[in-house]
Each structure stands twice: as C-alpha cells, then as structure tokens.
Enzyme design. Structure first.
Site, mmCIF file in Angstrom:
data_model
loop_
_atom_site.group_PDB
_atom_site.id
_atom_site.type_symbol
_atom_site.label_atom_id
_atom_site.label_comp_id
_atom_site.label_asym_id
_atom_site.label_seq_id
_atom_site.Cartn_x
_atom_site.Cartn_y
_atom_site.Cartn_z
ATOM 1 N N THR A 30 93.371 0.142 -104.687
ATOM 2 C CA THR A 30 93.595 0.012 -103.295
ATOM 3 C C THR A 30 92.640 0.260 -102.408
ATOM 4 O OG1 THR A 30 96.007 0.720 -103.590
ATOM 5 C CG2 THR A 30 94.986 0.998 -101.203
ATOM 6 N N THR A 33 87.257 -2.604 -100.886
ATOM 7 C CA THR A 33 86.779 -3.094 -102.301
ATOM 8 C C THR A 33 87.773 -3.708 -103.220
ATOM 9 O OG1 THR A 33 84.854 -1.658 -101.989
ATOM 10 C CG2 THR A 33 84.964 -2.760 -104.201
ATOM 11 N N ASP A 85 89.246 -0.461 -109.517
ATOM 12 C CA ASP A 85 89.468 0.092 -108.283
ATOM 13 C C ASP A 85 88.191 0.286 -107.654
ATOM 14 O OD1 ASP A 85 90.758 1.219 -106.262
ATOM 15 O OD2 ASP A 85 91.890 2.570 -107.452
ATOM 16 N N ALA A 87 85.938 3.467 -105.031
ATOM 17 C CA ALA A 87 85.636 5.022 -104.816
ATOM 18 C C ALA A 87 85.059 5.367 -103.673
ATOM 19 C CB ALA A 87 85.111 5.546 -106.078
ATOM 20 N N ASP A 88 85.235 6.436 -103.074
ATOM 21 C CA ASP A 88 84.699 7.056 -101.999
ATOM 22 C C ASP A 88 83.097 7.607 -102.344
ATOM 23 O OD1 ASP A 88 86.799 6.388 -99.973
ATOM 24 O OD2 ASP A 88 87.978 7.728 -101.371
ATOM 25 N N GLU A 108 96.739 5.861 -107.547
ATOM 26 C CA GLU A 108 95.632 5.378 -108.224
ATOM 27 C C GLU A 108 95.394 6.380 -109.437
ATOM 28 O OE1 GLU A 108 93.042 3.681 -104.276
ATOM 29 O OE2 GLU A 108 92.960 6.011 -104.900
ATOM 30 N N LYS A 126 77.868 4.422 -101.786
ATOM 31 C CA LYS A 126 78.741 5.527 -102.285
ATOM 32 C C LYS A 126 78.005 6.368 -103.395
ATOM 33 C CE LYS A 126 82.044 3.763 -99.673
ATOM 34 N NZ LYS A 126 83.235 3.262 -99.929
#
Length: 230
Positions: A30, A33, A85, A87-88, A108, A126
């Site tokens: 989600t 990206t 997925d 990532a922050d 997630e 990131k």
C-alpha cells in the site's frame, strides 16, 4: 534539471516486479510506491502472467481488480511467495524498516510475516543511518482506552500524536483502529523497542519491521540499485 521522483519510483517498482514469477502468490503493498508495483504487475498480467494477489488495503484491492489481477485471501493461501511493498524509512546497514504512514501497517505486517520473501521499493530519500531520523513510528491502537495506551507509550519516551483524517476526525484504519504517530529519541535498538511497544495493552502492532526485508530496490538519481539483507 529537476528530479522526477515519481518517475524514479516507477522505474524501481517495475524493476522489483521482475522478481515475480508465473504461478506465485504475491502480497500487494500500500502507498504511492506500491501503486506503481501493482501497475507494473497489471501490465505483466495483461501479457499473460498468472498470479494471485493478496492486498494489504482496500484501495490496493480496488486498483488490482481494475487491472485484472486475481485476488485471494488467507482462507485460500496461508503462505505468500513474495510481497513487494514500499517503506517510510530503510536503515542502510540492517534493512530494518519503518512502515505505516500510508495507514495500513497491520495488514502490511501480517502479509510480510506470511511471506517467504519481502522486497521493498523506495527512493533514495528514504534511506537513513538510523531508524527514526526523519519519520515517526506509527503505532496502531484499539479505539477503546487509546488515551491510556498513549500514556503508556509516553513512558517509553515517545511523543505520541493521534493521527487525524480531518481536523475533528481521527484517522481509522481498515481494521477499525486508531494510529498514534510516535516520535522517539534516537532508536539504538529497534528490535527491543518493537517488543516494548507491542507489549503495551491496547497496542495492536507498530510500524517497526525488523529483519523482514530480503532486498530493497532503491530509486536513485544515478539509477536503480538493489540492496540485499546482510
């Protein structure tokens, strides 16, 4: 010439999609990206790739269906071959992650835990030397007694702020929970902190993903790079 971050993220996402093989059960992430990942998978499905997707959010499920990607649930597949997925934050030396700013951290994490392999796609902004350098740690909490849960997080040294969808309306996850975005002092032991957070009554889970990423595909201004887990 200004850098087109979305274009870079799209290129990295499409590179990550190359890990997907015919017949796989694929976890669908989600966020901005992950949107490009699902887009890339849709293009491959249109050319004949046969996969089954397990989405981590309702909006990802909607996008996947619109692209003709077959979806399933854990009732049909308890094990996932590969999840892709975003990532922050990604800690360079360990590939430990902070995830959850997109609001889907619980799903997630469930999908990541059920995956044989987790591949993360990020742009170079990131990457950090230590988790928490720029990003708070999202913590999903049950609505009942959330103020008590917030107080317990403060005892761990956090500065927890209730996430809002609008000024007078808290953000509610797909699981029906609240999210507390927690700023911590420099995180020196992320694994220990994850355990401490998750031991608090009222916490559902947190956005620290420790030791889960097998590889990180990085969109950088000088090209696409792949970092493998140590």
């Amino acid at each position: 010439m200004p850098v087109n971050r979305d274009k870079l993220k799209q290129e990295a996402a499409y590179r990550a999609v190359e890990y997907v093989e015919d017949g796989m059960v694929v976890g669908l992430g989600t966020g901005s990206t992950a949107f490009f990942v699902v887009e890339g998978l849709g293009a491959r499905v249109a050319k004949g790739l046969k996969i089954v997707g397990i989405p981590t959010s309702e909006r990802t499920a909607t996008q996947a269906r619109s692209l003709g990607i077959s979806l399933a649930s854990f009732a049909e597949h308890q094990r996932i071959d590969l999840t892709i997925d975003g990532a922050d934050e990604v800690e360079r030396r360990s590939l430990n992650l902070i995830k959850g700013l997109g609001g889907a951290l619980l799903r997630e994490k469930i999908v990541a835990a059920a995956s044989r392999r987790l591949v993360i796609v990020v742009d170079q902004e990131k990457l950090v030397d230590r988790l928490g350098d720029h990003t708070p740690v999202p913590v999903e909490v049950v609505q009942f007694g959330w103020q008590s849960t917030q107080a317990a997080l403060k005892k761990l040294g956090a500065e927890p702020v209730l996430r809002h969808a609008a000024e007078d309306h808290p953000f509610i996850t797909d699981g029906g929970n609240y999210t507390l975005d927690c700023r911590f002092p420099p995180i020196t032991d992320a694994k220990k902190l994850e355990s401490q957070i998750c031991s608090i009554v009222g916490v559902v889970d947190c956005g620290l993903f420790i030791g889960r990423a097998a590889a990180v595909v990085v969109a950088a201004t000088d090209g696409i790079h792949v970092m493998n887990a140590p």
